[in-house]
Design a protein around this motif. Structure first.
Motif, PDB file in Angstrom:
ATOM      1  N   TYR A 240       8.866 -44.046 -28.024  1.00 13.37           N
ATOM      2  CA  TYR A 240       9.832 -43.284 -28.814  1.00 13.37           C
ATOM      3  C   TYR A 240       9.067 -42.466 -29.852  1.00 13.37           C
ATOM      4  O   TYR A 240       8.217 -43.003 -30.581  1.00 13.37           O
ATOM      5  CB  TYR A 240      10.820 -44.215 -29.525  1.00 13.37           C
ATOM      6  N   VAL A 307      20.781 -44.449 -24.073  1.00 16.76           N
ATOM      7  CA  VAL A 307      19.521 -45.207 -24.109  1.00 16.76           C
ATOM      8  C   VAL A 307      19.585 -46.373 -23.129  1.00 16.76           C
ATOM      9  O   VAL A 307      18.642 -46.622 -22.364  1.00 16.76           O
ATOM     10  CB  VAL A 307      19.222 -45.714 -25.541  1.00 16.76           C
ATOM     11  N   ALA A 310      19.139 -45.343 -19.456  1.00 15.81           N
ATOM     12  CA  ALA A 310      17.744 -45.092 -19.070  1.00 15.81           C
ATOM     13  C   ALA A 310      17.014 -46.403 -18.798  1.00 15.81           C
ATOM     14  O   ALA A 310      16.234 -46.514 -17.841  1.00 15.81           O
ATOM     15  CB  ALA A 310      17.031 -44.309 -20.175  1.00 15.81           C
ATOM     16  N   ILE A 324      11.470 -41.406 -24.982  1.00 13.98           N
ATOM     17  CA  ILE A 324      12.564 -40.828 -25.767  1.00 13.98           C
ATOM     18  C   ILE A 324      11.953 -40.022 -26.907  1.00 13.98           C
ATOM     19  O   ILE A 324      11.136 -40.544 -27.675  1.00 13.98           O
ATOM     20  CB  ILE A 324      13.497 -41.922 -26.316  1.00 13.98           C
ATOM     21  N   ILE A 333      15.876 -38.048 -23.363  1.00 11.27           N
ATOM     22  CA  ILE A 333      15.723 -39.422 -22.875  1.00 11.27           C
ATOM     23  C   ILE A 333      15.329 -39.348 -21.409  1.00 11.27           C
ATOM     24  O   ILE A 333      16.073 -38.819 -20.588  1.00 11.27           O
ATOM     25  CB  ILE A 333      17.031 -40.219 -23.041  1.00 11.27           C
ATOM     26  N   ASN A 335      13.516 -41.348 -17.911  1.00  7.68           N
ATOM     27  CA  ASN A 335      13.110 -42.613 -17.299  1.00  7.68           C
ATOM     28  C   ASN A 335      12.594 -42.399 -15.881  1.00  7.68           C
ATOM     29  O   ASN A 335      13.019 -41.478 -15.186  1.00  7.68           O
ATOM     30  CB  ASN A 335      14.267 -43.613 -17.279  1.00  7.68           C
TER      31      ASN A 335
END
Length: 498
Positions: A240, A307, A310, A324, A333, A335
């Motif tokens: 993050y 969130v 993901a 992120i 975001i 993944n």
């Protein structure tokens, strides 16, 4: 010409199609396209026509060619040494007539994940194709392995890690989870269970072959210590970052799973991230419900949903991990792992086929994540209510990643609360009470920004075609709520002056 041609075929501009003249026989490249359509979102193959930019050249096929091509097509399609799987039925291959000429139309549906990969020859690593906006492309071995893994009905996250003990899990994370669980489920019988029993109820742990208790993959990802997680998933990484426009500053804040001063697991990462991205949602003091200030609104829940999505849908054997990034009001975001349903099903909302269903259940017990749907609906609806820019999903099959781009701003609408929208209503020249939801959205947009065009109206109404929006606009015009200004592409609509 192009529009008329597509309408004749009952296709829209976005429909995947491949046109081939097929003058000298059944094209060899047809099988790459068949594989690509089957492994992506389906599409239509047209033999006897060539597409060039915005036009089509209809050459047509003779009756003799059609008979020959159909026979050859079905012969190859049913030969397991040439094509791994026939997913077509008789009605998928048919003769059509355009401009007095005959064409062969082959409609290839998207294959079910249990049938993927659909490949050419006997080696899936060298014969599996997918399709993007550039055309058909050969899949990487990692992508093919991911498709094979997704065939299984027993999810990867239910696997029991036989050699691992419960000390691979972080005791503080489990304790924090149980505190939230007990607050939400007062009097629940699981609250009295010992830790190992509680984890087994969550499917975060299970009995191994020796009769003792080991973590499941879901338990390790959710509650484990990062060093233990990377023993099972070598590319596991959670990242993050908060960035700014100053190129001299790499980031304003960063946390990642390899820092070593926190667990590095999904549960702790989720709360570290959502607590920070929540801060950029501006909830004005005027927002009150029953006299009490409302600080948490639907947008916060939607951000948490994004969130969690993901984390739940990620392929943890994939590269680059979950990333992120927050840059001002913009949040990205991303993944590893693609969606396991078609894009059409994905955007239809309410459809879901999570790669890690046990992770979804564990999050669900503490009111995070949608149990039935994909969460897309909650995200899209929350942004629509605020009239913010629509969230954008990028489903990249080449990089095997799903990326969601969001932008947050000033909250103007909270159901059941006094809010900024009330101020709009107070100054509005139109009575919004008797309007439908979409009519109200259009009028409110005009009240705020002065005018609206057809493209923007289609977007905020969440229609795919402008023809549907025209019905809403027409009703507002007929009721003399709005009026048209300008002509052609410059046409816009404003509130009618009384």
């Amino acid at each position: 010409m192009k529009k008329k041609f597509l309408q004749t075929l009952q296709l829209d501009e976005n429909h995947e199609r491949e046109c081939k003249l097929a003058e000298g026989g059944l094209p060899e490249s047809i099988w790459e396209t068949y594989s690509a359509f089957a492994n992506t979102d389906g599409g239509t193959i047209l033999l006897g026509v060539r597409e060039h930019r915005d036009s089509f050249m209809v050459n047509g096929l003779t009756d003799r060619q059609i008979v020959k091509y159909q026979k050859n097509f079905w012969s190859v399609l049913n030969d397991r040494n040439k094509i791994s799987k026939n997913i077509l039925l008789n009605h998928h291959v048919r003769v059509i007539e355009i401009e007095g000429k005959k064409l062969l139309q082959i409609d290839v549906p998207a294959a079910d994940r249990h049938d993927k990969p659909v490949y050419i020859g006997t080696n899936p690593m060298k014969g599996t194709y997918r399709r993007d906006y550039e055309g058909d492309f050969l899949c990487t071995e990692a992508s093919v392995r991911a498709m094979f893994a997704d065939q299984q009905d027993v999810s990867i996250d239910s696997k029991v890690l036989e050699e691992m003990k419960l000390d691979a899990l972080n005791a503080d994370t489990i304790k924090g989870y149980r505190v939230i669980f007990e607050q939400l489920h007062e009097g629940h019988p699981w609250n009295k269970l010992m830790t190992d029993e509680f984890l087994m109820k969550l499917k975060a742990a299970a009995k191994n072959k020796e009769g003792t208790v080991s973590p499941t993959v879901a338990g390790l990802l959710m509650f484990g210590n990062a060093d233990c997680i990377t023993n099972e998933f070598s590319d596991y990484f959670l990242d993050y970052r908060e960035e700014c426009d100053d190129k001299k500053v790499r980031w304003l804040y960063r946390t990642h799973s390899n820092e070593g001063d926190w667990s590095g697991n999904l549960f702790d990462f989720f709360y570290k991230v959502t607590n920070r991205i929540d801060d950029d949602v501006a909830v004005p003091f005027v927002n009150r419900r029953e006299g009490v200030r409302v600080d948490r609104v639907d947008i916060h829940d939607a951000l948490a949903e994004a969130v969690a999505n993901a984390l739940v849908h990620a392929n943890y054997y994939g590269k680059r991990g979950v990333v992120i990034v927050k840059h001002g009001k913009k949040i990205t975001i991303s993944n590893p792992g693609t969606i396991r349903i078609t894009k059409e099903e994905f955007y239809a909302r309410g459809n879901s086929d999570p790669r890690n269903p046990n992770l979804l259940k564990i999050f669900g017990f503490v009111n995070v994540g949608e149990r039935a749907g994909s969460g897309v609906d909650k995200i899209m609806t929350a942004w629509e209510e605020q009239n913010w820019d629509k969230p954008v999903y990028d489903i990249n099959l080449k990089s095997e990643r799903v990326t969601l781009q969001l932008e947050v701003g000033q909250v103007v609408y909270i159901p059941g609360a006094a809010d900024l929208r009330e101020r709009v209503h107070e100054t509005a020249t139109v009575d919004l009470v008797n309007l439908t939801n979409r009519e109200r959205l259009i009028v409110e947009y005009i009240e705020r920004y002065g005018s609206i065009n057809m493209s923007k109206a289609t977007e905020i109404c969440d229609y795919k075609a402008k023809s549907a929006t025209r019905k809403v606009i027409t009703k507002l015009l007929e009721n003399e709520i709005i009026e048209r200004q300008g002509n052609g592409p410059a046409t816009k609509y404003v509130v009618k002056q009384k």
